[in-house]
Design an enzyme around this catalytic site. Structure first.
Site, PDB file in Angstrom:
ATOM      1  N   GLY A 128       0.809  -1.251   0.056  1.00  0.00           N
ATOM      2  CA  GLY A 128      -0.111   0.041  -0.003  1.00  0.00           C
ATOM      3  C   GLY A 128       0.724   1.178   0.051  1.00  0.00           C
ATOM      4  N   GLY A 152       5.003   3.151  -0.123  1.00  0.00           N
ATOM      5  CA  GLY A 152       6.775   3.043  -0.590  1.00  0.00           C
ATOM      6  C   GLY A 152       7.038   2.227  -1.713  1.00  0.00           C
ATOM      7  NE  ARG A 155       1.049  -3.008  10.362  1.00  0.00           N
ATOM      8  CZ  ARG A 155       1.955  -2.188  11.110  1.00  0.00           C
ATOM      9  NH1 ARG A 155       1.900  -2.601  12.508  1.00  0.00           N
ATOM     10  NH2 ARG A 155       2.300  -1.272  10.711  1.00  0.00           N
ATOM     11  CE1 TYR A 194      19.107  -3.512   8.330  1.00  0.00           C
ATOM     12  CE2 TYR A 194      19.899  -1.457   7.822  1.00  0.00           C
ATOM     13  CZ  TYR A 194      18.742  -2.541   8.421  1.00  0.00           C
ATOM     14  OH  TYR A 194      17.571  -2.183   8.484  1.00  0.00           O
ATOM     15  N   GLY A 230      19.734  -0.113  -1.570  1.00  0.00           N
ATOM     16  CA  GLY A 230      20.497   0.868  -0.759  1.00  0.00           C
ATOM     17  C   GLY A 230      19.230   1.900  -0.508  1.00  0.00           C
TER      18      GLY A 230
HETATM   19  C1  HXC Z   1      12.327   2.285  21.291  1.00  0.00           C
HETATM   20  C2  HXC Z   1      10.258   1.379  20.413  1.00  0.00           C
HETATM   21  C3  HXC Z   1      10.255   2.332  19.311  1.00  0.00           C
HETATM   22  C4  HXC Z   1      11.336   3.251  19.513  1.00  0.00           C
HETATM   23  C5  HXC Z   1       8.693   1.276  19.165  1.00  0.00           C
HETATM   24  N1  HXC Z   1       9.164   0.688  20.028  1.00  0.00           N
HETATM   25  N2  HXC Z   1       9.240   2.232  18.561  1.00  0.00           N
HETATM   26  N3  HXC Z   1      11.300   1.192  21.075  1.00  0.00           N
HETATM   27  N4  HXC Z   1      12.386   3.146  20.381  1.00  0.00           N
HETATM   28  N5  HXC Z   1      11.328   4.363  18.556  1.00  0.00           N
HETATM   29  C6  HXC Z   1       8.821  -0.660  21.011  1.00  0.00           C
HETATM   30  C7  HXC Z   1       7.611  -0.412  21.733  1.00  0.00           C
HETATM   31  O1  HXC Z   1       7.751   0.300  22.947  1.00  0.00           O
HETATM   32  C8  HXC Z   1       7.079  -1.651  21.839  1.00  0.00           C
HETATM   33  O2  HXC Z   1       7.876  -2.280  22.933  1.00  0.00           O
HETATM   34  C9  HXC Z   1       7.504  -2.351  20.667  1.00  0.00           C
HETATM   35  O3  HXC Z   1       8.376  -1.569  19.957  1.00  0.00           O
HETATM   36  C10 HXC Z   1       6.264  -2.421  19.747  1.00  0.00           C
HETATM   37  O4  HXC Z   1       5.887  -1.156  19.408  1.00  0.00           O
HETATM   38  P1  HXC Z   1       4.417  -0.720  18.824  1.00  0.00           P
HETATM   39  O5  HXC Z   1       4.467   0.479  18.632  1.00  0.00           O
HETATM   40  O6  HXC Z   1       3.195  -1.418  19.794  1.00  0.00           O
HETATM   41  O7  HXC Z   1       4.458  -1.718  17.596  1.00  0.00           O
HETATM   42  P2  HXC Z   1       3.433  -1.679  16.377  1.00  0.00           P
HETATM   43  O8  HXC Z   1       2.272  -0.902  16.626  1.00  0.00           O
HETATM   44  O9  HXC Z   1       3.210  -3.139  15.744  1.00  0.00           O
HETATM   45  O10 HXC Z   1       4.341  -0.695  15.194  1.00  0.00           O
HETATM   46  C11 HXC Z   1       5.501  -1.481  14.641  1.00  0.00           C
HETATM   47  C12 HXC Z   1       6.708  -0.365  14.321  1.00  0.00           C
HETATM   48  C13 HXC Z   1       6.032   0.719  13.466  1.00  0.00           C
HETATM   49  C14 HXC Z   1       7.889  -1.222  13.744  1.00  0.00           C
HETATM   50  C15 HXC Z   1       6.992   0.248  15.923  1.00  0.00           C
HETATM   51  O11 HXC Z   1       7.104   1.887  13.296  1.00  0.00           O
HETATM   52  C16 HXC Z   1       5.426   0.306  12.260  1.00  0.00           C
HETATM   53  O12 HXC Z   1       4.500   0.044  12.288  1.00  0.00           O
HETATM   54  N6  HXC Z   1       6.198   0.424  11.235  1.00  0.00           N
HETATM   55  C17 HXC Z   1       5.783  -0.204   9.952  1.00  0.00           C
HETATM   56  C18 HXC Z   1       6.366   0.424   8.671  1.00  0.00           C
HETATM   57  C19 HXC Z   1       8.032   0.736   9.060  1.00  0.00           C
HETATM   58  O13 HXC Z   1       8.601   0.473   9.870  1.00  0.00           O
HETATM   59  N7  HXC Z   1       8.515   1.086   7.677  1.00  0.00           N
HETATM   60  C20 HXC Z   1      10.273   1.470   7.701  1.00  0.00           C
HETATM   61  C21 HXC Z   1      10.706   0.174   6.759  1.00  0.00           C
HETATM   62  S1  HXC Z   1      12.061   0.877   6.546  1.00  0.00           S
HETATM   63  P3  HXC Z   1       7.161  -2.428  24.777  1.00  0.00           P
HETATM   64  O14 HXC Z   1       8.395  -3.292  25.405  1.00  0.00           O
HETATM   65  O15 HXC Z   1       7.250  -0.730  24.912  1.00  0.00           O
HETATM   66  O16 HXC Z   1       5.775  -2.773  24.565  1.00  0.00           O
HETATM   67  C22 HXC Z   1      13.420  -0.294   6.386  1.00  0.00           C
HETATM   68  C23 HXC Z   1      14.772   0.292   5.649  1.00  0.00           C
HETATM   69  C24 HXC Z   1      15.796  -0.768   5.784  1.00  0.00           C
HETATM   70  O17 HXC Z   1      13.276  -1.474   6.736  1.00  0.00           O
HETATM   71  C25 HXC Z   1      17.296   0.178   5.202  1.00  0.00           C
HETATM   72  C26 HXC Z   1      17.140   1.579   4.907  1.00  0.00           C
HETATM   73  C27 HXC Z   1      18.468   1.978   4.330  1.00  0.00           C
HETATM   74  P1  NAP Z   2       7.192   1.460   4.037  1.00  0.00           P
HETATM   75  O1  NAP Z   2       6.421   2.367   3.206  1.00  0.00           O
HETATM   76  O2  NAP Z   2       6.969   1.804   5.583  1.00  0.00           O
HETATM   77  O3  NAP Z   2       6.786   0.188   3.827  1.00  0.00           O
HETATM   78  C1  NAP Z   2       6.494  -0.848   4.775  1.00  0.00           C
HETATM   79  C2  NAP Z   2       5.220  -1.682   4.562  1.00  0.00           C
HETATM   80  O4  NAP Z   2       5.195  -2.772   5.286  1.00  0.00           O
HETATM   81  C3  NAP Z   2       3.984  -0.782   4.997  1.00  0.00           C
HETATM   82  O5  NAP Z   2       2.972  -0.713   3.753  1.00  0.00           O
HETATM   83  C4  NAP Z   2       3.302  -1.323   6.009  1.00  0.00           C
HETATM   84  O6  NAP Z   2       1.749  -1.427   5.966  1.00  0.00           O
HETATM   85  C5  NAP Z   2       3.758  -2.912   5.765  1.00  0.00           C
HETATM   86  N1  NAP Z   2       3.570  -3.533   6.961  1.00  0.00           N
HETATM   87  C6  NAP Z   2       4.335  -3.104   8.500  1.00  0.00           C
HETATM   88  N2  NAP Z   2       4.103  -4.102   9.324  1.00  0.00           N
HETATM   89  C7  NAP Z   2       3.225  -5.003   8.772  1.00  0.00           C
HETATM   90  C8  NAP Z   2       2.655  -6.108   9.215  1.00  0.00           C
HETATM   91  N3  NAP Z   2       2.515  -6.543  10.299  1.00  0.00           N
HETATM   92  N4  NAP Z   2       1.847  -7.061   8.385  1.00  0.00           N
HETATM   93  C9  NAP Z   2       1.730  -6.600   7.031  1.00  0.00           C
HETATM   94  N5  NAP Z   2       2.357  -5.454   6.434  1.00  0.00           N
HETATM   95  C10 NAP Z   2       2.904  -4.775   7.235  1.00  0.00           C
HETATM   96  O7  NAP Z   2       8.978   1.431   3.708  1.00  0.00           O
HETATM   97  P2  NAP Z   2       9.685   1.283   2.258  1.00  0.00           P
HETATM   98  O8  NAP Z   2      10.635   2.157   2.369  1.00  0.00           O
HETATM   99  O9  NAP Z   2       8.921   1.084   1.340  1.00  0.00           O
HETATM  100  O10 NAP Z   2      10.091  -0.258   2.746  1.00  0.00           O
HETATM  101  C11 NAP Z   2       9.634  -1.321   1.732  1.00  0.00           C
HETATM  102  C12 NAP Z   2      10.811  -2.517   2.135  1.00  0.00           C
HETATM  103  O11 NAP Z   2      12.054  -2.156   1.421  1.00  0.00           O
HETATM  104  C13 NAP Z   2      11.042  -2.933   3.319  1.00  0.00           C
HETATM  105  O12 NAP Z   2      11.220  -4.398   3.259  1.00  0.00           O
HETATM  106  C14 NAP Z   2      12.336  -2.483   3.707  1.00  0.00           C
HETATM  107  O13 NAP Z   2      13.159  -3.045   4.845  1.00  0.00           O
HETATM  108  C15 NAP Z   2      12.996  -2.226   2.569  1.00  0.00           C
HETATM  109  N6  NAP Z   2      14.017  -1.363   2.425  1.00  0.00           N
HETATM  110  C16 NAP Z   2      14.015  -0.091   2.143  1.00  0.00           C
HETATM  111  C17 NAP Z   2      14.820   0.895   1.944  1.00  0.00           C
HETATM  112  C18 NAP Z   2      14.576   2.230   1.591  1.00  0.00           C
HETATM  113  O14 NAP Z   2      15.628   2.957   1.395  1.00  0.00           O
HETATM  114  N7  NAP Z   2      13.413   2.437   1.340  1.00  0.00           N
HETATM  115  C19 NAP Z   2      16.276   0.485   1.960  1.00  0.00           C
HETATM  116  C20 NAP Z   2      16.595  -1.098   2.269  1.00  0.00           C
HETATM  117  C21 NAP Z   2      15.517  -2.178   2.299  1.00  0.00           C
HETATM  118  P3  NAP Z   2       1.103  -1.214   7.115  1.00  0.00           P
HETATM  119  O15 NAP Z   2       1.441  -0.076   8.181  1.00  0.00           O
HETATM  120  O16 NAP Z   2      -0.347  -0.932   6.540  1.00  0.00           O
HETATM  121  O17 NAP Z   2       0.576  -2.415   7.634  1.00  0.00           O
END
Ligand code: HXC
Ligand code: NAP
Length: 292
Positions: free
Chosen positions: A24, A26, A47, A156, A198
């Site tokens: 949905g 990115g 989700r 990484y 990257g």
């Molecule tokens: C410390 C944290 C924290 C923070 C959450 N937690 N954020 N701890 N610092 N900033 C802790 C909470 O306190 C909790 O632990 C546990 O993590 C779960 O947090 P929730 O908020 O309850 O989880 P949830 O609602 O399921 O949300 C998951 C999430 C959120 C990962 C925290 O950010 C999310 O929904 N992300 C989805 C999209 C995403 O992250 N996209 C980025 C992908 S980028 P406790 O013990 O307090 O209960 C990527 C790029 C890689 O992967 C490389 C880039 C170059």
């Molecule tokens: P993003 O837009 O935040 O994408 C993450 C997606 O995962 C969201 O659509 C989120 O949707 C979904 N998601 C999170 N928790 C989930 C769950 N429990 N069940 C189902 N879906 C879930 O970030 P992005 O940058 O596009 O990342 C996409 C992928 O690329 C990831 O694997 C990331 O590690 C990888 N990556 C990204 C970069 C970068 O530079 N952007 C670099 C290296 C690798 P909901 O919140 O609706 O669930």
């Protein structure tokens, strides 16, 4: 996503049904849209159903393709099984799975709770495992061939990285899963590959990894030998190729697409790029002057 032509020909994914987790937003959204433009039918899943529905409507309007939005938390295997059932009910088949959903945030590791680790490992590693197991079992039971799993990992995964340690652990697991199943499931006609991107700017990643002023303080483009971040279409072309049957002899590969970023960090003397070119004459004289 920009509407430039794909590297693949029109209709290259005709007849394919592809599921993109995290589709949905990115990079997942960009990949899903690219697959649609090439003629695939696509299911996007995550989700937030409201986000998925809005994205699906926009993508259908832009491409004329068919998008099925399905709510599913990939941490929960029952929800994953239900998602697969919905896909089969809607399209009658499924050919490709892109494990793209992820969770991540920056934090010193000593500030993290066990729950924080469980959350990231649950989404990234167990989410990938849950989807791969469900789809793989389905394909194997049906005896269907030419199926593809494409995992989105990171560089990484093999170097490790401080401050995103749960993600690094989980992505390393995804890499091991990719290479292991590439061998074990090849006999069933299932290819398993991965992409290690990257920096590709997305709202989800940038807000969590470079919040506030960090985005100016740590310019990601400066880390990259090519001097820029990635364009989504560069990644979607690669994903389209790997999910298509044109990559039929690629199996167990992880393709890095990072402008050389991780190698720049790895090479012991790469820091010498900071030396001004005019200094090299005197440095050479010093080095050549060393005798015995
Ligand atoms: C410390 C944290 C924290 C923070 C959450 N937690 N954020 N701890 N610092 N900033 C802790 C909470 O306190 C909790 O632990 C546990 O993590 C779960 O947090 P929730 O908020 O309850 O989880 P949830 O609602 O399921 O949300 C998951 C999430 C959120 C990962 C925290 O950010 C999310 O929904 N992300 C989805 C999209 C995403 O992250 N996209 C980025 C992908 S980028 P406790 O013990 O307090 O209960 C990527 C790029 C890689 O992967 C490389 C880039 C170059
Ligand atoms: P993003 O837009 O935040 O994408 C993450 C997606 O995962 C969201 O659509 C989120 O949707 C979904 N998601 C999170 N928790 C989930 C769950 N429990 N069940 C189902 N879906 C879930 O970030 P992005 O940058 O596009 O990342 C996409 C992928 O690329 C990831 O694997 C990331 O590690 C990888 N990556 C990204 C970069 C970068 O530079 N952007 C670099 C290296 C690798 P909901 O919140 O609706 O669930």
């Amino acid at each position: 996503m920009e509407k430039k032509a794909s590297m693949l020909h029109d209709g290259a994914l005709e007849g394919q049904v592809i599921v993109v987790t995290g589709g949905g937003t990115g990079l997942g959204r960009s990949m899903a849209e690219a697959f649609l433009r090439l003629g695939a039918k696509v299911c996007i899943t995550s989700r937030k159903l409201d986000v998925l529905k809005a994205t699906a409507a926009e993508m259908e309007k832009a491409t004329g393709g068919t998008v099925l939005p399905v709510a599913c938390d990939v941490r929960n295997w029952q929800e994953v099984d239900r998602m697969l059932e919905e896909v089969i009910a809607a399209f009658g088949q499924v050919d490709g799975l892109v494990n793209n959903a992820a969770g991540n945030f920056i934090s010193p590791t000593e500030r993290l709770s066990t729950k924080a680790f469980e959350t990231i490992i649950g989404i990234v590693l167990m989410g990938t495992v849950n989807c791969t197991l469900a789809f793989g079992k389905h394909w194997i039971a049906k005896g269907e061939k030419d199926k593809k799993v494409l995992n989105i990992t990171t560089t990484y995964a093999w170097t490790g990285s401080g401050y995103v340690v749960p993600s690094a652990c989980a992505k390393a697991g995804v890499l091991a899963l990719t290479r292991s199943l590439a061998v074990e499931w090849a006999k069933y006609g299932i290819r398993t590959n991965a992409i290690a991107p990257g920096p590709f700017p997305t709202k989800g990643a940038w807000q969590r990894l470079l919040p506030g002023e960090l985005v100016e303080k740590f310019d990601m483009a400066k880390r990259v030998p090519l001097g820029r971040v990635g364009e989504h279409r560069e990644l979607t072309d690669l994903a389209s190729y790997l999910i298509s049957s044109y990559s039929g002899y690629i199996n167990g590969e992880v393709v890095t697409i990072d402008g050389g970023e991780w190698l720049k960090g790895a090479g012991q003397f790469n820091m010498l790029e900071m030396i001004e070119p005019k200094m090299w004459d005197s440095i050479e004289r010093m080095v050549r002057g060393v005798r015995g």
